[in-house]
Design a protein around this motif. Sequence first.
Motif: not given
Length: 334
Positions: A151-152, A155-157, A173, A236
């Motif tokens: 998940f990390y 979702t690291r953006t 995005n 991302w």
Amino acid sequence: MTSPSLSASTPFDWDAARARKPPPYSTPTAAGKRIRALRNDLATQGTPTKQRVVRKKGLIAKITSIPSAIAFQIEIFPNNIPLPTPQKLAWILGGFMHFMHFLVRVSQISRIPDSELGWEDMYQDDEGSGWFDWTVPVTILLVFGSLGNAFYLFTRTRVYQLALATDPVSSPNAKFVHRERTPEPQPKRSTFMLIIRHLWHAFAISVRFLLNLSPPKNQETRGRRGGEVVQTLEVWTPGDLEMMLFSVYSPVHAWLWMALTSANWILMCLIMALVGVQTRALTRSFEALVKDKAILASEVMHEYDQKFVYPRINPIRKDAAVMTHQAEMINTWD
């Protein structure tokens, strides 16, 4: 300088012109000869080496500096710990998680009696033993650890604002957001003017309240509401540690460990190895593709600058000028 600049305006020296005195400046040829001769003299003579004096700390200074050095190391903790590279750290964490899951499965399998050991009874416990032991929380931690890393990772953006992009960018995005403008600094007013302003504002609020109207809006509130719509792009930005750990121990590996039995352990281990190799190959190919695109973009801009921009902005020019002095002029009337 030995000669006047091109932009200097000096008066005409008639005395030098009539007397035909030598010019006060030297010709470029003579100056070049003098510079070359000076360089040759320095090269032949050589410069003497100077011995540097390094002042060392005494014993008392070293002892008194120990508390400050300890406080500095405590302040920068844990950045002063020599940690391994993200790839090696991911291998260590992933190997530890695989080892813990292996111990969990061995403990779960060893509790099943040999008489009941069958392929369909793998998840059944013997009679008289509880279902909750140390393997349950460890399994939950391992599964949620792999899920949290995934998940990390995805979702690291990082959000970029495209201030000059008016047309919508063809990306899922990208979106338009409302950006508030920075309020301009208000000029300082005197205390008397501030009191008058507040009294007038209170009077306006009272009158509007009596007339059943909405209160007046403040100028600062109006300035804050006035903004502009800009386009943002959420990019991302995966980390090396999370990417490598996702390849070594992903949620798929955790669920495959839960399905491991004494009958299919060879097949499960082979599937886990293939999943890890496939994920790592895919991530390495994607990283190489991103780097190659960045190299191509930078090289295109470099060629554009070298072949189009720089030749037109900085053209090669030759500054041709004639410099003389009144003493070099010949007056035919004298």
